[in-house]
Design a protein around this motif. Structure first.
Motif, mmCIF file in Angstrom:
data_model
loop_
_atom_site.group_PDB
_atom_site.id
_atom_site.type_symbol
_atom_site.label_atom_id
_atom_site.label_comp_id
_atom_site.label_asym_id
_atom_site.label_seq_id
_atom_site.Cartn_x
_atom_site.Cartn_y
_atom_site.Cartn_z
ATOM 1 N N THR A 160 0.836 -1.208 0.000
ATOM 2 C CA THR A 160 0.000 0.000 0.000
ATOM 3 C C THR A 160 0.865 1.250 0.000
ATOM 4 N N THR A 196 -7.410 -4.656 -2.458
ATOM 5 C CA THR A 196 -7.226 -6.107 -2.369
ATOM 6 C C THR A 196 -8.482 -6.781 -2.884
ATOM 7 N N ALA A 252 2.374 1.703 -3.402
ATOM 8 C CA ALA A 252 1.377 2.151 -4.375
ATOM 9 C C ALA A 252 1.131 3.644 -4.246
ATOM 10 N N LYS A 253 1.091 4.147 -3.006
ATOM 11 C CA LYS A 253 0.890 5.584 -2.805
ATOM 12 C C LYS A 253 2.062 6.381 -3.381
ATOM 13 N N VAL A 302 -0.540 5.205 -12.075
ATOM 14 C CA VAL A 302 -1.292 4.344 -11.168
ATOM 15 C C VAL A 302 -2.508 5.123 -10.694
ATOM 16 N N PRO A 320 -3.465 -8.318 -3.288
ATOM 17 C CA PRO A 320 -3.418 -6.891 -3.622
ATOM 18 C C PRO A 320 -3.477 -6.682 -5.133
ATOM 19 N N TYR A 321 -4.012 -5.516 -5.533
ATOM 20 C CA TYR A 321 -4.039 -5.197 -6.962
ATOM 21 C C TYR A 321 -3.759 -3.710 -7.159
ATOM 22 N N LEU A 322 -3.280 -3.397 -8.381
ATOM 23 C CA LEU A 322 -3.077 -2.023 -8.811
ATOM 24 C C LEU A 322 -3.948 -1.775 -10.042
ATOM 25 N N ASP A 338 -5.353 3.521 -8.839
ATOM 26 C CA ASP A 338 -6.064 3.008 -7.649
ATOM 27 C C ASP A 338 -5.345 1.764 -7.161
ATOM 28 N N GLN A 339 -5.640 1.335 -5.931
ATOM 29 C CA GLN A 339 -5.105 0.094 -5.385
ATOM 30 C C GLN A 339 -6.090 -0.454 -4.376
#
Length: 662
Positions: free
Chosen positions: A69, A91, A72-73, A86, A96-98, A88-89
């Motif tokens: 997380t 689970t 991803a941020k 990117v 987890p997904y991007l 959004d992210q």
């Protein structure tokens, strides 16, 4: 395109927003899908990280999701035309997904598979855009750690034509993903190397450390492969390839492709030096060198020499090695050299003829000012004033407008806000996180740190504590010990075995109870006592209900059990009849186990009414109406003269009353 076989995600809706339309590719760490963002009605790419389930227990580590997380941020803050955005992210099904920008094109790996190797102008054009993306990341403090052709997307060329790679848009993806996965594996896999061995920097192999120069090295290897059609090292095992990066220098590309200009050999050599200190400091520094080299290769004399040198060399997939002339003004704004750089660097600009008259006028003014005493005094005064202004300005911009940040760590939120307000500072709050030491709403960290320099009235960012991480105790009753222990350990709980006990319903070795019980609040590190079943006890408790107390006592003694003092209760059953027992009949117990009985103390007593002086037949009717059997003596037609039991006597229901009539 990856073959789509029995993929259950196809057509599904993730997070109520992203409709999965097709699978693009599947790799060792993730699977990439195309999806429709039904909220914004646009096509996106969804990368589902499945490597967390490839090793037992890793998916349960909260550290991986937290690190993923955070990464991803950080990636989402990278805004650059050569970085895959990117959006959004989250689970999905524990993975987890991007959600990322969907790029229409191919990976550089697919281009090299088709073309084998590229012309120098194409290789340098792609390298420039790769370095522009990496330079943006390095300025943000982010290291990619896994630069390779698979992570470089070559979008369709704006000018059209699939072979026109010079005009293609290049985008770099997967920033920070290798770092997040590596951080989650450190505990389980002994610092396993999360990088592709063909492109791995020596320092990652030898000590596991990475910085911006690590990405510079990997980019140099990618440039080598684009120029030569192969990577510098191969071997039977990945570890053998990795250690060649530590022990050997990367060969010059011209040794494999004769005729390549020396400037390309120098670029590869600079970027791939084994000692990180010998490489360019970051991607931005290497980008400037690549741009200068590319502009130099655009010289027609250089092109002619290259064409002549490679006339007898191996053929390319494309028929030409002519390097396109690149002028600084034609570069996109994000890739231009500073004014005076590139090919003009180191040369003095000629002064136009029109400027000489201006120079003469300035020289005349200097003579007039310094030739008179008043002029000299005026110049001296101006110099002094300018010096004072410069000194004060330098003090203000360098020291005067700054102060020390206050110490806010370990304060409560209210205390920190009061302290900040007293100093005139503004507070911002980062995402809070759990901590075992600092209570809820206590300050965990601050940025800038205490005593660091900060602008007066500046902003301090605080991270508050959520307190110890608490969660409900998992329910493991009914599971075998090994499975129960795995569930509890994955929840970061300590497991100890308690004293086993017999249980009629659960076989031996199965969990019958835990302390604390399921659903109670626990936190990581708490000790959980697990009580296992010993199976059914060897003695079966008989059915004692309905038996006389003495009979039940004898039967209990014969089985080796112990009768606890019986409890008497009112009942319509006869006195001393067993009306309840514990444990219930059929239960398994050990020898010496205690048996508790409930025994009837008989029905409630009733009062005998007075019938003396009533006619005998009437007296009989009164007694029988109240449930008393009646025995009449002497003359039934006479008057009742006595009764037994006497009037108002308390007797059990159904007691016979005798009356005497005469």
């Amino acid at each position: 395109m990856d073959t789509q076989v029995a993929d259950t995600l196809l057509g599904s809706l993730i997070d109520g927003r992203y409709r999965i339309r097709g699978r693009v590719a599947r790799g060792g760490m993730a699977t990439v899908y195309t999806a429709t963002d039904e909220r914004l009605e646009r096509t996106v790419a969804v990368k589902l990280i499945h490597s967390t389930q490839s090793q037992p227990g890793r998916a349960g580590l909260a550290g991986f999701v937290d690190r993923f997380t955070d990464e991803a941020k950080t990636i989402a803050r990278l805004t650059h035309p050569n970085v895959v955005a990117v959006y959004d992210q989250g689970t999905h099904a524990g993975m987890p997904y991007l959600v990322m920008e969907y790029v229409r094109g191919r990976t550089l790996r697919e281009v090299l598979t088709e073309r084998r190797r590229l012309n120098p102008d194409e290789a340098l054009a792609i390298t420039e855009q790769m370095l522009a993306a990496l330079a943006a990341a390095h300025r943000a403090g982010l290291v990619h750690r896994d630069v390779k052709p698979e992570n470089v997307l070559v979008a369709e060329a704006p000018s059209g034509g699939p072979a026109n790679l010079v005009d293609s848009v290049v985008k770099v993806t997967d920033f920070g993903l290798a770092r997040a996965v590596e951080a989650s594996t450190d505990h389980d896999s002994g610092n396993q190397l999360m990088a592709t061995v063909a492109y791995v920097a020596p320092e990652l192999v030898s000590n596991g450390r990475a910085d911006a120069r690590t990405d510079v090295y990997s980019t140099g290897i990618v440039l080598f492969e684009m120029l030569t059609g192969r990577v510098p090292y191969d071997g039977d095992r990945p570890i053998d390839i990795a250690w060649q990066h530590v022990d050997r220098d990367v060969p010059a590309p011209s040794t494999l492709v004769p005729g390549l200009p020396k400037v390309l050999d120098d670029l590869v050599a600079r970027a791939t030096r084994r000692d990180p200190a010998g490489r360019p400091a970051d991607a931005g520094t290497l980008l400037a060198e690549v741009q200068v080299a590319r502009e130099g290769l655009g010289n027609p004399n250089t092109q002619t020499a290259m064409l002549s040198a490679v006339a007898d060399g191996p053929a390319l997939a494309q028929p030409t090695m002519v390097v396109a002339t690149v002028r600084p003004a034609e570069r996109p704004t994000w890739a231009r050299l500073p004014e005076g750089g590139g090919a003009t660097r180191g040369r003095r600009r000629a002064v136009p003829d029109g400027d000489e008259s201006l120079g003469s006028r300035l020289a005349g003014l200097r003579t007039r000012l310094l030739g008179e005493s008043s002029g000299r005094l005026a110049v001296a005064a101006v110099v002094v004033v300018l010096g004072l202004v410069a000194a004060l300005g330098g003090w203000w911009f360098g020291v005067g407008r700054y102060t020390d940040a206050p110490q806010l760590v370990s304060m409560t939120k209210a205390q920190a806000e009061a302290q900040a307000a007293q100093g005139g500072f503004t507070l911002r709050y980062a995402d809070p996180r759990h901590d075992e030491q600092i209570p809820r709403d206590g300050v965990l960290t601050q940025q800038p740190a205490a005593t660091d320099r900060i602008l007066k009235g500046g902003t301090i960012t605080l991270t508050l504590s959520l307190g110890p991480a608490k969660f409900p105790m998992p329910d493991v009753v009914g599971k075998e010990f090994d499975l129960a222990e795995a569930d509890l350990v994955s929840a970061q709980l300590e497991v100890v075995k308690g004293t086993a006990r017999y249980d009629d319903g659960l076989p031996e070795g199965v969990v019958v109870a835990t302390k604390p019980e399921a659903g109670k609040e626990v936190k990581p590190g708490d000790e959980i006592t697990v009580i296992l079943s010993k199976g059914r006890a060897p003695v079966t408790v008989p059915n004692l209900v309905g038996k006389n107390l003495n009979e039940a006592r004898n039967q209990i003694a014969q089985l080796g059990l112990v009768l606890v003092e019986p409890t008497y209760k009112q009942s319509d059953k006869p006195r001393d009849e067993v009306i309840g027992q514990s444990p219930a009949d059929g239960s398994g117990v050990e020898k010496g186990a205690q048996i508790r009985l409930e025994v009837s103390e008989g029905p409630p007593l009733v009062t005998v009414p007075r019938v003396i002086d009533l006619p005998c037949q009437q007296a009989k009717q009164v007694l029988e109406s109240q449930g008393f059997p009646v025995a009449v003596q002497f003359n039934p037609e006479a008057v009742a003269r006595f009764q037994n039991p006497n009037e108002n006597a308390q007797v059990p229901p159904g007691t016979q009353v005798t009356i005497g009539c005469f």
